[in-house]
Write a protein that holds these residues in place. Structure first.
Motif, PDB file in Angstrom:
ATOM      1  N   VAL A  93       0.834  -1.195   0.000  1.00 15.22           N
ATOM      2  CA  VAL A  93       0.000   0.000   0.000  1.00 15.22           C
ATOM      3  C   VAL A  93       0.874   1.253   0.000  1.00 15.22           C
ATOM      4  O   VAL A  93       0.572   2.230  -0.693  1.00 15.22           O
ATOM      5  N   VAL A  94       1.959   1.232   0.758  1.00 10.78           N
ATOM      6  CA  VAL A  94       2.886   2.363   0.750  1.00 10.78           C
ATOM      7  C   VAL A  94       3.437   2.582  -0.652  1.00 10.78           C
ATOM      8  O   VAL A  94       3.557   3.724  -1.133  1.00 10.78           O
ATOM      9  N   GLN A  95       3.753   1.518  -1.334  1.00  5.68           N
ATOM     10  CA  GLN A  95       4.266   1.612  -2.696  1.00  5.68           C
ATOM     11  C   GLN A  95       3.232   2.237  -3.630  1.00  5.68           C
ATOM     12  O   GLN A  95       3.560   3.108  -4.449  1.00  5.68           O
ATOM     13  N   THR A  96       1.980   1.821  -3.515  1.00  9.17           N
ATOM     14  CA  THR A  96       0.928   2.377  -4.356  1.00  9.17           C
ATOM     15  C   THR A  96       0.710   3.858  -4.059  1.00  9.17           C
ATOM     16  O   THR A  96       0.539   4.670  -4.986  1.00  9.17           O
ATOM     17  N   LEU A  97       0.719   4.239  -2.805  1.00  6.53           N
ATOM     18  CA  LEU A  97       0.537   5.649  -2.448  1.00  6.53           C
ATOM     19  C   LEU A  97       1.686   6.503  -2.975  1.00  6.53           C
ATOM     20  O   LEU A  97       1.482   7.659  -3.383  1.00  6.53           O
ATOM     21  N   LEU A  98       2.893   5.958  -2.974  1.00  7.83           N
ATOM     22  CA  LEU A  98       4.026   6.706  -3.525  1.00  7.83           C
ATOM     23  C   LEU A  98       3.908   6.860  -5.034  1.00  7.83           C
ATOM     24  O   LEU A  98       4.330   7.882  -5.586  1.00  7.83           O
TER      25      LEU A  98
END
Length: 511
Positions: A93-98
């Motif tokens: 999820v952190v990767q997608t938000l970035l």
């Protein structure tokens, strides 16, 4: 009164789908009304994006963002979806938000915590590395300090600016001057401590002389004081190896040795004694220091994760997934991968590359050669950016005759909720500032009854250390040391207002 076709009822259905991970339901609701992506629960506690991020439903997070959800939307406590994902360790999820260019510098309203503080307090090293991805250029790790000291223009100036921004972000303080390194050292997360030190975390950072969160150890405490309280031997060793001082006194006149004795960490006394002659071994660079991450992240933002190419003839399929065409190539060995596999490889690599390449490089999955950077293949094309949805009303409301003659409402004129202004922790008053959780108390856990009163209880404070000592098992390794027990919130660290305020948001998510 709402019904199944109203905004509130559909929004609650989307919230339930985001919490439960029902992708089919979420797609159906957003296809009917894309504006539901901006829905928030009653009182503005959380949005569907917060629910999906906290539960780790990556596909729903991407679906909400593609339908116009604000990636930097705050909840009632001022926390973003990135903070929720870092708290629970959902690195996908952190990767997608970035990829949707979230703001990693934002801090919450309660105590000035950033996503880096949440990741460090819960021991999620992968989330830490992803959060700082835009600050570390894809270059040999040994060349970064040299370029910092060099004077000149061009790339050196750019590297110096990026390194300065990295230091400011990693050493950003929350309430009472607590940094991410303090939190990782307190809970004994060695991987996070090692990574933060490699990212230029200040090993001598001291907490402020005001703030209720420093009552346990004392103001002016360094990460070594916090590591001594946590009791992890490896954390103390690496802090001393990176320049921490055994002779630093905090405002209570306590050395790190005194803090260790106060909390019963007797196995740390030979190491923390001022006259100690213990041999401190050197520690290599962190295995989580993935240098190619910045390059492949920028390529993914530009081209997307679908790896589309301009020509359909003679397309090489990725040798890792055997599904998508190749769109990036590794510098050095020139092996080609799709951007999704390359991004996954950079985000999850935890293999020491000392024998394969420079520190921070990741081994190529095909030849084990150390990769420092990825480059985009000439055939890759940029993705088509979807226009954001700017409607502020649901579809049935927009079709009402009384709104036909009115101009559309822009994003700038959206009604903002009543919220506390975000101020730096240095300007907080010692009486009104909200305390920061310490001793592995990231959440208020007093679910069975009301929070304890804000009156000091000396009897409970005196019995705190024996209770923690009894919680450790007999077969636990002395290297790790016993950790403080997860207890209910105490007036020593929390204010009643901040405790109940965050408890409302967290109880809604965990319901």
């Amino acid at each position: 009164m709402g019904n199944s076709f109203g905004c509130s009822a559909s929004g609650e259905r989307l919230v339930s789908a985001a919490r439960d991970g029902d992708l089919v339901e979420a797609k159906m609701l957003l296809q009917f009304n894309p504006c539901l992506a901006k829905y928030s629960t009653f009182g503005g506690l959380n949005s569907p994006l917060h629910f999906a991020a906290s539960k780790g439903h990556n596909e729903i997070v991407a679906l909400l963002l593609e339908n116009g959800a604000d990636v930097n939307l705050r909840n009632y406590c001022g926390q973003t979806a990135l903070m929720q994902a870092c708290r629970y360790g959902h690195w996908e999820v952190v990767q997608t938000l970035l990829l949707f260019r979230c703001n990693v510098m934002k801090a919450d309203y309660l105590s000035g915590r950033t996503a880096l503080h949440f990741a460090a307090a819960n021991g999620h090293a992968r989330c830490i590395r992803l959060v700082v991805a835009d600050f570390i250029p894809s270059a040999p790790y040994e060349a970064l300090p040299a370029s910092m000291d060099a004077e000149g223009t061009g790339s050196n100036t750019k590297s110096k600016h990026g390194q300065s921004g990295l230091s400011k972000f990693v050493n950003k303080t929350a309430d009472a001057g607590i940094t991410a390194l303090h939190l990782a050292a307190l809970d004994g997360y060695f991987d996070c401590v090692q990574l933060l030190l490699d990212l230029n975390a200040n090993v001598s950072a001291a907490t402020f002389h005001y703030g209720t969160s420093t009552d346990l150890i004392g103001a002016g405490s360094t990460p070594l004081h916090y590591a001594a309280c946590g009791g992890n031997l490896k954390c103390c060793q690496i802090l001393l190896a990176r320049g921490a001082s055994r002779m630093t006194l905090n405002c209570n006149g306590l050395l790190p040795l005194d803090v260790a004795r106060m909390w019963g960490r007797h196995w740390l006394e030979p190491l923390l004694a001022p006259s100690s002659d213990a041999i401190i071994s050197t520690f290599p660079s962190s295995n989580y220091l993935s240098l190619p991450l910045m390059s492949v992240l920028n390529i993914a933002r530009e081209c997307g994760l679908q790896s589309t190419t301009t020509s359909s003839n003679e397309i090489d399929v990725c040798a890792v997934c055997l599904e998508r065409p190749c769109s990036v190539a590794a510098e050095g060995c020139k092996h080609e991968l799709c951007v999704r596999c390359a991004l996954y490889l950079c985000s999850t690599s935890n293999v020491s590359s000392e024998m394969l390449g420079p520190p921070g490089s990741i081994p190529c999955p095909l030849c084990r050669h150390g990769i420092v950077s990825f480059i985009k293949l000439p055939g890759s094309r940029a993705k088509e950016n979807k226009l954001p949805v700017t409607l502020s009303l649901c579809t049935p409301c927009m079709l009402h005759p009384r709104y036909l003659d009115r101009p559309p409402i822009s994003r700038a004129s959206e009604i903002r909720r009543n919220r506390v202004a975000s101020v730096p922790s240095e300007m907080l008053c010692p009486v009104t500032c909200t305390p920061f959780p310490s001793v592995a108390l990231p959440l208020c856990t007093c679910n069975d009854g009301p929070c304890p009163s804000f009156e000091p209880q000396e009897a409970e404070t005196q019995d705190e250390s024996p209770r923690h000592s009894q919680a450790s098992t007999m077969d636990q390794d002395k290297t790790e040391g016993p950790r403080p027990e997860k207890t209910t919130c105490s007036s020593m660290f929390w204010g009643r207002r901040s405790c109940s305020r965050e408890h409302q948001c967290n109880s809604e998510i965990n319901a």
